[in-house]
Enzyme design. Structure first.
Site, PDB file in Angstrom:
ATOM      1  N   THR A   1       0.859  -1.178   0.000  1.00  0.00           N
ATOM      2  CA  THR A   1       0.000   0.000   0.000  1.00  0.00           C
ATOM      3  C   THR A   1       0.891   1.221   0.000  1.00  0.00           C
ATOM      4  O   THR A   1       2.043   1.150   0.441  1.00  0.00           O
ATOM      5  CB  THR A   1      -0.913   0.018   1.248  1.00  0.00           C
ATOM      6  OG1 THR A   1      -1.696   1.200   1.245  1.00  0.00           O
ATOM      7  CG2 THR A   1      -0.111  -0.018   2.527  1.00  0.00           C
TER       8      THR A   1
ATOM      9  N   CYS B   1      -2.371   5.112  -4.902  1.00  0.00           N
ATOM     10  CA  CYS B   1      -3.059   4.215  -3.987  1.00  0.00           C
ATOM     11  C   CYS B   1      -3.186   2.902  -4.729  1.00  0.00           C
ATOM     12  O   CYS B   1      -3.563   2.878  -5.913  1.00  0.00           O
ATOM     13  CB  CYS B   1      -4.432   4.758  -3.598  1.00  0.00           C
ATOM     14  SG  CYS B   1      -5.412   3.573  -2.656  1.00  0.00           S
TER      15      CYS B   1
END
Length: 236
Positions: free
Chosen positions: A83, A196
Site C-alpha cells: 500500500t 493508492c
C-alpha cells in the site's frame, strides 16, 4: 530465489493484485511451473483504517513493525508494504528489520525518470496526498508534485475507502477521477501517479492519453526482479 515478505490486507483487494503480478513476473522469467516464494501477513484492514481515521499513527506504526519482524522471523529476505499510505512509517519498519524494505516511492521515482517527466499529479488517500513523504522523495529527484484541490482530494479519498477497498467499481467514480486528472493536466502535470494501490482497479492507461504510473504494478514487478537477481533467467 529470495523469499518475499508481503505486508498486505491494506486492503486485500490490492494485495491479491500484488500476489498476481509477482507470480506472473517470476513465471514469465523462469518458465515452467515456477512461482514466487512469498510469505504474507494480511491485516484486517478495518482495524488499520480505524487507526488511520483517528490519527493513531504510533499504534499503526507498532502494528506495521510487528508484522515486518514476523515476516523476517518467518524467513522473508525482502519486505514490501502493499500500500502507499502505510509507507508513512517505512523508515521505522526498515529500522526494525535487518532485511531490506523495497520502498514504493523509490520504485515510482525510477519509473518516472525513465520517461523524463519532471511534473506529475498525485492521486491517493488524503494521507498520501497531504503528508510530505511522497512529495519529499520525488522533490529530491527534481520531480515536481501537484495534488487535486481540497474538494477533489476528498472525492478521491472517499472512492478509495467506500468503494475500491470493498471491490466496488463504479463508472460514475471513474468519470469523476478522469475529470480530476484533466484538471491536473491543465495545471501542467505530464504524468499521473496512481498513488493508492486500489486506484488501478478503477483507472487504467486505456482511460487517458497521459502516462499513468500504476504503483501496484511498478512496486510488485520491482520486488520480483530483486528476488530473482541472483538467478539466470531463461532465454526468450
Amino acid at each position: 530465489m529470495k523469499t518475499i515478505g508481503l505486508i498486505g490486507g491494506l486492503s486485500w483487494e490490492s494485495t491479491s493484485v500484488y500476489y498476481s503480478y509477482i507470480n506472473q513476473y517470476v513465471q514469465q522469467q523462469l518458465g515452467g511451473l515456477n512461482s514466487a516464494k512469498c510469505i504474507i501477513h494480511s491485516f484486517n484492514f478495518e482495524e488499520i483504517a480505524l487507526l488511520q481515521r483517528e490519527g493513531r499513527w504510533e499504534e499503526a506504526t507498532d502494528r506495521m513493525v510487528e508484522a515486518a519482524k514476523g515476516l523476517e522471523n518467518a524467513g522473508a529476505e525482502l519486505i514490501i508494504i502493499c500500500t502507499n499510505t502505510m509507507h508513512l512509517m517505512a523508515d521505522e519498519v526498515q529500522q526494525a528489520c535487518k532485511v531490506p524494505l523495497v520502498h514504493i516511492v523509490d520504485c515510482v521515482v525510477e519509473a518516472i525518470k525513465e520517461q523524463n517527466i519532471s511534473k506529475v499529479g498525485l492521486l491517493g488517500t488524503k494521507f498520501t496526498m497531504e503528508q510530505p513523504f511522497y512529495k519529499e522523495l520525488l522533490n529530491k529527484e527534481r520531480i515536481e508534485v501537484i495534488t487535486p484541490n481540497v474538494d477533489d482530494r476528498q472525492i478521491v479519498h472517499d472512492v478509495i475507502y467506500d468503494e475500491l477497498c470493498k471491490g466496488e467499481i463504479r463508472e460514475e467514480s471513474r468519470q469523476e477521477y478522469l475529470k480530476i486528472i484533466e484538471k491536473l493536466i491543465k495545471e501542467g502535470a505530464e504524468g499521473i501517479i496512481l498513488g493508492c494501490t486500489e486506484i488501478p482497479l478503477l483507472i487504467s492507461q486505456k482511460d487517458t492519453q497521459i502516462p499513468l504510473f500504476d504503483t501496484t504494478k511498478i512496486h510488485a514487478t520491482k520486488v520480483a526482479e530483486i528476488a530473482l537477481e541472483s538467478l539466470v533467467v531463461r532465454n526468450e
